[in-house]
Scaffold this motif. Sequence first.
Motif, mmCIF file in Angstrom:
data_model
loop_
_atom_site.group_PDB
_atom_site.id
_atom_site.type_symbol
_atom_site.label_atom_id
_atom_site.label_comp_id
_atom_site.label_asym_id
_atom_site.label_seq_id
_atom_site.Cartn_x
_atom_site.Cartn_y
_atom_site.Cartn_z
ATOM 1 N N SER A 1 7.686 -1.085 -10.077
ATOM 2 C CA SER A 1 6.567 -1.916 -10.213
ATOM 3 C C SER A 1 7.159 -3.305 -10.130
ATOM 4 O O SER A 1 5.989 -3.811 -9.285
ATOM 5 C CB SER A 1 6.178 -1.471 -11.153
ATOM 6 O OG SER A 1 7.746 -1.351 -12.119
ATOM 7 N N LYS B 1 6.175 -4.476 -6.072
ATOM 8 C CA LYS B 1 4.989 -4.317 -5.880
ATOM 9 C C LYS B 1 4.734 -5.491 -6.105
ATOM 10 O O LYS B 1 4.152 -5.596 -5.730
ATOM 11 C CB LYS B 1 4.850 -3.035 -6.456
ATOM 12 C CG LYS B 1 2.733 -2.539 -6.152
ATOM 13 C CD LYS B 1 2.660 -1.620 -6.444
ATOM 14 C CE LYS B 1 0.691 -1.206 -6.266
ATOM 15 N NZ LYS B 1 0.201 -2.229 -7.155
ATOM 16 N N ASN C 1 0.803 -1.201 0.085
ATOM 17 C CA ASN C 1 0.111 -0.060 0.321
ATOM 18 C C ASN C 1 1.156 1.196 0.179
ATOM 19 O O ASN C 1 0.339 2.291 -0.461
ATOM 20 C CB ASN C 1 -0.904 0.533 0.961
ATOM 21 C CG ASN C 1 -2.151 -0.857 1.025
ATOM 22 O OD1 ASN C 1 -2.134 -1.632 0.434
ATOM 23 N ND2 ASN C 1 -2.716 -1.796 2.075
ATOM 24 N N ASP C 2 1.710 1.179 0.561
ATOM 25 C CA ASP C 2 3.115 1.957 0.835
ATOM 26 C C ASP C 2 3.819 2.566 -0.302
ATOM 27 O O ASP C 2 3.607 3.851 -0.705
ATOM 28 C CB ASP C 2 3.494 2.613 1.971
ATOM 29 C CG ASP C 2 3.308 2.314 3.081
ATOM 30 O OD1 ASP C 2 1.950 2.878 3.403
ATOM 31 O OD2 ASP C 2 3.902 2.011 4.059
ATOM 32 N N ASN D 1 2.565 2.767 -3.358
ATOM 33 C CA ASN D 1 1.556 3.595 -4.347
ATOM 34 C C ASN D 1 1.958 4.840 -4.792
ATOM 35 O O ASN D 1 1.216 6.098 -4.592
ATOM 36 C CB ASN D 1 0.538 3.141 -4.213
ATOM 37 C CG ASN D 1 -0.379 1.967 -4.759
ATOM 38 O OD1 ASN D 1 0.685 1.240 -5.691
ATOM 39 N ND2 ASN D 1 -1.052 1.207 -3.788
ATOM 40 N N THR D 2 2.602 5.285 -2.979
ATOM 41 C CA THR D 2 2.681 6.638 -3.353
ATOM 42 C C THR D 2 4.093 7.487 -3.263
ATOM 43 O O THR D 2 4.361 8.400 -3.262
ATOM 44 C CB THR D 2 2.455 6.886 -1.577
ATOM 45 O OG1 THR D 2 3.392 6.045 -0.786
ATOM 46 C CG2 THR D 2 0.903 6.057 -1.619
ATOM 47 N N THR D 3 4.855 6.288 -3.243
ATOM 48 C CA THR D 3 6.072 6.625 -4.054
ATOM 49 C C THR D 3 7.305 5.869 -4.530
ATOM 50 O O THR D 3 6.742 5.161 -4.312
ATOM 51 C CB THR D 3 7.765 6.831 -2.578
ATOM 52 O OG1 THR D 3 6.915 5.557 -2.153
ATOM 53 C CG2 THR D 3 6.583 6.964 -1.243
ATOM 54 N N ASN D 4 7.500 6.754 -5.460
ATOM 55 C CA ASN D 4 8.497 6.221 -6.478
ATOM 56 C C ASN D 4 7.688 4.486 -7.213
ATOM 57 O O ASN D 4 8.474 3.777 -7.370
ATOM 58 C CB ASN D 4 9.619 5.699 -5.960
ATOM 59 C CG ASN D 4 10.582 7.039 -5.506
ATOM 60 O OD1 ASN D 4 10.179 8.151 -6.472
ATOM 61 N ND2 ASN D 4 10.893 7.062 -4.366
ATOM 62 N N PRO D 5 6.826 4.590 -7.974
ATOM 63 C CA PRO D 5 6.117 3.587 -8.579
ATOM 64 C C PRO D 5 7.241 3.325 -9.891
ATOM 65 O O PRO D 5 6.731 2.303 -9.544
ATOM 66 C CB PRO D 5 4.696 4.064 -9.159
ATOM 67 C CG PRO D 5 4.363 5.196 -8.555
ATOM 68 C CD PRO D 5 5.662 6.216 -7.721
#
Length: 167
Positions: A99, A102, A88-89, A91-95
Motif C-alpha cells: 500500500s 502504491k 494497476n497490477d 491492486n491484484t497482488t498483496n495490497p
Amino acid sequence: MKSHFEIYLDAMVQCGANVGPINNFLISLQKGRDFEMAFELAQVPQSARNFINATFATINSGKKHLQAASFTFGREDLIPNMFMGMVNDLNTTNPERVSTFKYYLERHIEVDGDHHSHLALAMTEKLCENDEAFWLEADQTAKSALQKRIDLWDAAYAEIAARKILA
C-alpha cells in the motif's frame, strides 16, 4: 511531510525489503566519505553504481542543457507511464504489503505526470534553443541516461530472477 525518497524507503520496509545497504550508504555519506567508499561499505551493486555515477557525471558537467535533457527524457517523460501499469497490477497482488509503494507510485504519477513532463520539455527546449551542438549533446546525454536506466532495471530483474531460481 515526507520526501519521495522517504516514502520509497517506508514502502521498502513495508514489503519486507532489506534497507540496510541504503541506510549504510547514507550513513557513510553523512560521515563525509566519498561515493566510492560509501559504495564499498554498503556493497552497492555495480549496476546501481554505474547509474549513480552517470547521473552525477551529468550533474557535475555544469551544463544545464545536459542536465535538463537527462532529467526530461531519462525520467520525467518516461517514468509516470512506466509506473501506471505497475500501480494497476498492485491492486491484484498483496495490497496489504504494497500500500505504501502504491501510494508512492500514485504520488509520483501525480507529481511527475503531464504537468511536470510538459514543463521539463519546455525547459529543455529553452536551454537548447536553436543551438544545434546543444541539441546533439542533449540527444547523446538523454540516450545515455536511458541506457543506464535500462541497465539498472535489467540488473535488478536478473537479481530477482536469480533469487527465484535459488528459492
